[in-house]
Design an enzyme around this catalytic site. Sequence first.
Site, PDB file in Angstrom:
ATOM      1  N   TYR A 119       0.834  -1.191   0.000  1.00 34.31           N
ATOM      2  CA  TYR A 119       0.000   0.000   0.000  1.00 34.31           C
ATOM      3  C   TYR A 119       0.877   1.253   0.000  1.00 34.31           C
ATOM      4  CZ  TYR A 119      -3.798  -3.186   1.395  1.00 34.31           C
ATOM      5  OH  TYR A 119      -4.706  -4.216   1.452  1.00 34.31           O
TER       6      TYR A 119
ATOM      7  N   GLN B 299     -17.057   9.233   8.786  1.00 30.79           N
ATOM      8  CA  GLN B 299     -17.501   8.050   8.055  1.00 30.79           C
ATOM      9  C   GLN B 299     -17.547   6.829   8.966  1.00 30.79           C
ATOM     10  OE1 GLN B 299     -14.472   8.255   4.993  1.00 30.79           O
ATOM     11  NE2 GLN B 299     -15.956   8.901   3.452  1.00 30.79           N
TER      12      GLN B 299
ATOM     13  N   SER C 104     -13.950  -4.743   0.898  1.00 33.21           N
ATOM     14  CA  SER C 104     -14.955  -4.124   0.037  1.00 33.21           C
ATOM     15  C   SER C 104     -16.377  -4.597   0.339  1.00 33.21           C
ATOM     16  CB  SER C 104     -14.634  -4.353  -1.443  1.00 33.21           C
ATOM     17  OG  SER C 104     -15.361  -3.454  -2.253  1.00 33.21           O
TER      18      SER C 104
END
Length: 337
Positions: A55, A292, A207
């Site tokens: 990442y 969030q 996801s």
Amino acid sequence: MVNYRYLGNSGLKVSEITYGNWITHASQVADEAATKTVHAALDAGITTFDTADTYANQAAEVVLGKALAGQRREGLEIFTKCYFPVGAKGPNDTGLSRKHIFESINGSLTRLGTDYVDLYQAHRFDYETPLEETFQAFADIVRQGKALYIGVSEWTAEQLREGHALAKQLGIQLISNQPQYSMLWRVIEGKVVPASEELGISQIVWSPMAQGVLTGKYLPGQPLPAGSRATDERSGARFIHDFLREELLVAVQRLKPIAEQAGLTMPQLAIAWVLQHPNVASALVGASRPEQLADTVKASGVTLDAATLAAVDEALGDAVYSDPEDTYTVSPKTRLS
């Protein structure tokens, strides 16, 4: 606050919501904002954090390590992974060879600022390295105390069986798989999940909101929202492409009244849905803003009744990807460099 579940056939508990920093830290958001989201995750009761050396080409691990600095290490579950090309991306800077695994774990521990990780994961299956070599390296890392448990990501049912057998021979525990899984992407249900249940392996799913499509913000027949993941290559625009089909977006809009009836937001419904599966230990979520997380963590502990689950299936219909053969296409047949 967030509930906990055991990870695989082990005594390790993880939070039902795992904070992941793919495409956010050292890429999409500034370091200061990343630190704020990590602290918001901690405040919400999330103690499980997932990253990978690939990442932002190792930089995301650095950001996460700094954000977690000063926290009680025993109260955290820190996961990382290796396989994809990193650093200078030379011929041995990739894959699951003994050389790359040892260099990867040592680098990850330095960047994360910790003596060990709770879970060390093979980010993909390496077709070019003997599996015995890979698992012997994993076993040595566990015995050296650099990792407590071993996991994998996006392995097929057959690969899980082979890996689990080798791990057992070597006296270590393979306890998790990290696949993509959501209301829209269910390809693991046919083969991977039954094998995992038999072997005592949990899923840590990535996801769960289908790259953001299950938030309902992508409207059929409308331009893509400015600043959304679908318009930003740094945010993984290429991964969302298959979920932007018109008929799929129409189907997703049919989920809105179902979420409302359940007293949930669309993101909460998406996360609660994956957590209904007993083989799922945790749902991976990311965040570019602290607020969030305040919404998504409320999905932990939610029970969806049979009528709601049936309504979801009816609403999505043929929009769902469910072919188990798709699990065989994820790991590259040759190493990337």
